[in-house]
Design a protein around this motif. Structure first.
Motif, PDB file in Angstrom:
ATOM      1  N   LYS A  93       0.820  -1.213   0.000  1.00  0.00           N
ATOM      2  CA  LYS A  93       0.000   0.000   0.000  1.00  0.00           C
ATOM      3  C   LYS A  93       0.857   1.268   0.000  1.00  0.00           C
ATOM      4  O   LYS A  93       0.556   2.226  -0.699  1.00  0.00           O
ATOM      5  CB  LYS A  93      -0.900  -0.001   1.241  1.00  0.00           C
ATOM      6  CG  LYS A  93      -2.345  -0.327   0.910  1.00  0.00           C
ATOM      7  CD  LYS A  93      -3.265   0.317   1.952  1.00  0.00           C
ATOM      8  CE  LYS A  93      -4.647   0.583   1.383  1.00  0.00           C
ATOM      9  NZ  LYS A  93      -5.503  -0.573   1.345  1.00  0.00           N
TER      10      LYS A  93
ATOM     11  N   ALA B  56       2.105   1.978  -3.359  1.00  0.00           N
ATOM     12  CA  ALA B  56       1.015   2.442  -4.216  1.00  0.00           C
ATOM     13  C   ALA B  56       0.731   3.918  -3.950  1.00  0.00           C
ATOM     14  O   ALA B  56       0.558   4.707  -4.877  1.00  0.00           O
ATOM     15  CB  ALA B  56      -0.238   1.595  -3.987  1.00  0.00           C
ATOM     16  N   GLN B  57       0.707   4.299  -2.672  1.00  0.00           N
ATOM     17  CA  GLN B  57       0.463   5.700  -2.315  1.00  0.00           C
ATOM     18  C   GLN B  57       1.531   6.599  -2.901  1.00  0.00           C
ATOM     19  O   GLN B  57       1.252   7.665  -3.433  1.00  0.00           O
ATOM     20  CB  GLN B  57       0.452   5.848  -0.778  1.00  0.00           C
ATOM     21  CG  GLN B  57      -0.873   5.476  -0.135  1.00  0.00           C
ATOM     22  CD  GLN B  57      -2.051   6.202  -0.781  1.00  0.00           C
ATOM     23  OE1 GLN B  57      -1.975   7.390  -1.046  1.00  0.00           O
ATOM     24  NE2 GLN B  57      -3.125   5.472  -1.062  1.00  0.00           N
TER      25      GLN B  57
ATOM     26  N   ALA C 214       1.231   7.099  -6.562  1.00  0.00           N
ATOM     27  CA  ALA C 214       0.161   8.037  -6.917  1.00  0.00           C
ATOM     28  C   ALA C 214       0.710   9.455  -7.028  1.00  0.00           C
ATOM     29  O   ALA C 214       0.189  10.277  -7.767  1.00  0.00           O
ATOM     30  CB  ALA C 214      -0.958   7.966  -5.874  1.00  0.00           C
TER      31      ALA C 214
ATOM     32  N   LEU D 274     -10.063   6.984 -13.317  1.00  0.00           N
ATOM     33  CA  LEU D 274      -9.846   5.760 -12.521  1.00  0.00           C
ATOM     34  C   LEU D 274      -8.936   5.989 -11.311  1.00  0.00           C
ATOM     35  O   LEU D 274      -9.292   5.647 -10.179  1.00  0.00           O
ATOM     36  CB  LEU D 274      -9.265   4.650 -13.412  1.00  0.00           C
ATOM     37  CG  LEU D 274      -9.024   3.311 -12.705  1.00  0.00           C
ATOM     38  CD1 LEU D 274     -10.357   2.685 -12.292  1.00  0.00           C
ATOM     39  CD2 LEU D 274      -8.252   2.345 -13.593  1.00  0.00           C
ATOM     40  N   GLY D 275      -7.774   6.577 -11.569  1.00  0.00           N
ATOM     41  CA  GLY D 275      -6.817   6.802 -10.479  1.00  0.00           C
ATOM     42  C   GLY D 275      -7.367   7.697  -9.374  1.00  0.00           C
ATOM     43  O   GLY D 275      -7.354   7.326  -8.203  1.00  0.00           O
TER      44      GLY D 275
ATOM     45  N   LYS E  20     -10.146   5.717  -7.473  1.00  0.00           N
ATOM     46  CA  LYS E  20      -9.761   4.496  -6.751  1.00  0.00           C
ATOM     47  C   LYS E  20      -8.575   4.708  -5.804  1.00  0.00           C
ATOM     48  O   LYS E  20      -8.558   4.173  -4.705  1.00  0.00           O
ATOM     49  CB  LYS E  20      -9.423   3.374  -7.746  1.00  0.00           C
ATOM     50  CG  LYS E  20     -10.589   2.933  -8.598  1.00  0.00           C
ATOM     51  CD  LYS E  20     -11.646   2.232  -7.753  1.00  0.00           C
ATOM     52  CE  LYS E  20     -12.915   2.038  -8.564  1.00  0.00           C
ATOM     53  NZ  LYS E  20     -14.007   1.475  -7.751  1.00  0.00           N
ATOM     54  N   ALA E  21      -7.587   5.462  -6.263  1.00  0.00           N
ATOM     55  CA  ALA E  21      -6.384   5.594  -5.429  1.00  0.00           C
ATOM     56  C   ALA E  21      -6.446   6.814  -4.508  1.00  0.00           C
ATOM     57  O   ALA E  21      -5.838   6.823  -3.448  1.00  0.00           O
ATOM     58  CB  ALA E  21      -5.137   5.671  -6.319  1.00  0.00           C
TER      59      ALA E  21
ATOM     60  N   ARG F  49      -4.017  11.649 -17.813  1.00  0.00           N
ATOM     61  CA  ARG F  49      -4.254  10.630 -16.790  1.00  0.00           C
ATOM     62  C   ARG F  49      -3.279  10.781 -15.623  1.00  0.00           C
ATOM     63  O   ARG F  49      -3.660  10.668 -14.457  1.00  0.00           O
ATOM     64  CB  ARG F  49      -4.122   9.229 -17.410  1.00  0.00           C
ATOM     65  CG  ARG F  49      -4.248   8.108 -16.400  1.00  0.00           C
ATOM     66  CD  ARG F  49      -4.242   6.744 -17.061  1.00  0.00           C
ATOM     67  NE  ARG F  49      -2.928   6.404 -17.630  1.00  0.00           N
ATOM     68  CZ  ARG F  49      -2.671   5.262 -18.245  1.00  0.00           C
ATOM     69  NH1 ARG F  49      -3.628   4.368 -18.402  1.00  0.00           N
ATOM     70  NH2 ARG F  49      -1.473   5.015 -18.729  1.00  0.00           N
TER      71      ARG F  49
ATOM     72  N   MET G  58      -3.781  12.823 -11.180  1.00  0.00           N
ATOM     73  CA  MET G  58      -3.370  12.391  -9.842  1.00  0.00           C
ATOM     74  C   MET G  58      -2.702  13.530  -9.066  1.00  0.00           C
ATOM     75  O   MET G  58      -2.284  13.347  -7.933  1.00  0.00           O
ATOM     76  CB  MET G  58      -2.385  11.214  -9.937  1.00  0.00           C
ATOM     77  CG  MET G  58      -2.917   9.973 -10.644  1.00  0.00           C
ATOM     78  SD  MET G  58      -4.383   9.330  -9.863  1.00  0.00           S
ATOM     79  CE  MET G  58      -3.720   8.815  -8.282  1.00  0.00           C
TER      80      MET G  58
END
Lengths: 256, 226
Positions: free
Chosen positions: A84, A87-88, A91, A114-115, A118-119, A163, A167
């Motif tokens: 996790k 992943a953070q 982002a 999406l990002g 979801k993130a 995209r 973020m």
């Protein structure tokens, strides 16, 4: 030689710091003691012959590739191993690929939302609004409901940039973003990147586009055989390269 | 032929095959996806569970599994799916035991079909989903599996066709499906031997042919354009 001295034009604090990074592919030493500091707001262009490790360097920064020794920190935070936390961190690090890699089964708009949804946990309506603004900015808003395969390469790459921007990344990595494009589409992507650079985005760009390096870069990093051989301002690097390898490389690409 | 169909309740028997296949297929899809996720996860022990499951179940004869469900799980261990006081307890319980056997067996094949679908998804798709900060489960759910399923439609269809035909194994634990009806027909109408075989064969073709047509149609229609 690999010393990354301070910012060139009153740039911010160090954002991406690579410290003695080493990586092998089997016997091949692809990254050799890489030391590189990229400051907030700085645009660094990485150039070099193919196989010099510049793409690997780019991919290592958000850990799409592992490395064996050394450390990479982003805004003082060390790259986590997996899970996790990684992943953070990813982002916060935008990535634009040579082959665009838009999600083939999702529409352009869904690719961009999406990002954030979801993130980042953004509300879909909010994410959609922001996505449309970004698509507007890169000039593909009218294609929002189409699928990636229906767009030209240049359009797809601009969507890929949107995209990443959705973020709100701290830094953006570009891994040869124009190498898979037809010649007439390269400029539309470079224009978006140039305006992004002028807007103050921190960027690390692996590219063969010397024009972009001259126009938008604060610093050029020249890699060869997995090592950073030379780094300088674009002006100095292109007119007065110091190392033999850089002279040789520039001689081959700038003669025509 | 009509007289045979009526006398031995051929339609009712086929209906049981259809029910067995439909329920088992849905459950096998779910279980097979779970096992596929285990095999894809970046965690060694989960991979081990997944691949052990597939190796074990895929290489065991279905008859053995289904008979084990009955003699082992029910008779020995007392596994019951319906209350014992139901008038058709044995029949109903045997239905679910057969569903259990069919599900666990075909889930192994579904898992491999999905994995073959995952191989149709370019690695860049996973990299892009990681680079926008999706966790592994998120990137599976949002990006990899939706594309993998579309790439796996044809092999999943093949599993369904095999599953439909394999429902005849359920006769081994007393399900009154078409193989049971066929045995009765052969016993009581030995004069109609060829016709009986033809009847059952046509019935299965009628069931499986549309599956093949549907999956080829779906796989072109839903194909991910790259």
């Amino acid at each position: 030689m690999t010393d990354s001295s301070g910012p060139q034009r009153g740039l911010g604090k160090p954002l991406v710091v690579l410290d003695d990074v080493n990586k092998h592919f089997g016997d091949l030493h692809v990254l050799k003691d890489i030391n590189l500091t990229v400051h907030e707001g700085e645009v660094v262009v990485v150039i070099g012959p193919s196989g010099s490790g510049k793409s690997t360097l780019c991919r290592t920064i958000n850990r799409l590739e592992n490395f064996e020794s050394g450390s990479i920190t982003i805004d003082g935070t060390k790259l986590p191993e997996e899970g996790k936390a990684l992943a953070q961190l990813r982002a916060d690090v935008g990535m634009v690929f040579q082959s665009f890699n838009l999600f083939s089964h999702k529409t352009i708009l869904e690719n961009v939302t999406l990002g954030p949804v979801k993130a980042r946990g953004k509300k879909p309506a909010e994410a959609k609004k922001r996505a449309m603004e970004l698509l507007e900015r890169v000039g593909v808003a009218h294609q929002a409901e189409k699928y990636p395969a229906q767009l030209s390469g240049g359009q797809q790459q601009r969507v890929a940039i949107a995209r990443s921007l959705a973020m709100e990344p701290r830094v953006m990595l570009f891994d040869e973003p124009t190498s898979a494009l037809d010649p007439e589409m390269i400029n539309e992507v470079l224009d978006v990147m140039t305006s992004l650079a002028h807007s103050g985005m921190t960027m690390i760009v692996v590219t063969h586009e010397m024009g972009f390096a001259r126009k938008a870069a604060d610093r050029v990093v020249f890699m060869s055989d997995g090592a950073i051989v030379e780094e300088n301002t674009p002006e100095e690097f292109f007119t007065n390269p110091q190392s033999a390898r850089a002279k040789d490389f520039l001689g081959k690409i700038l003669t025509h | 032929m009509l007289e045979l169909i009526e006398q031995f309740n051929v339609l009712g028997a086929f209906w049981l095959n259809i029910r067995l296949a439909a329920v088992s297929f849905v459950l096998a899809l779910v279980l097979g996806t779970v096992v596929a996720v285990l095999r894809l996860a970046p965690v060694g022990v989960l991979n081990w569970f997944g691949s052990t499951y597939v190796t074990l179940l895929r290489n065991t004869p279905l008859t053995l599994i289904i008979v084990f469900a009955n003699l082992g799980l029910w008779a020995q261990l007392g596994l019951e799916f319906v209350p014992r006081d139901r008038p058709n307890f044995i029949l109903e319980n045997n239905f679910w035991l057969a569903v259990l056997g069919l599900t666990v067996y075909h889930a192994a094949f579904i898992c491999e079909a999905i994995r073959s679908g995952v191989n149709t998804v370019p690695v860049g798709q996973a990299e892009a989903s990681r680079s926008i900060g999706l966790t592994f489960p998120q990137s599976l759910r949002e990006v990899i599996l939706p594309q993998a399923f579309r790439g796996a439609i044809t092999p999943i269809g093949n599993v369904l066709i095999a599953l439909i035909k394999n429902t005849t194994v359920a006769v081994a634990i007393g399900n009154r499906e078409i193989a049971y009806a066929m045995r009765n027909m052969i016993e009581f109408r030995p004069d109609a031997g060829l016709l009986i075989f033809l009847l059952v064969a046509i019935g299965f073709v009628a069931l499986t042919l549309p599956v093949g047509l549907l999956t080829s149609w779906l796989s072109t229609r839903l194909a991910v354009k790259r």
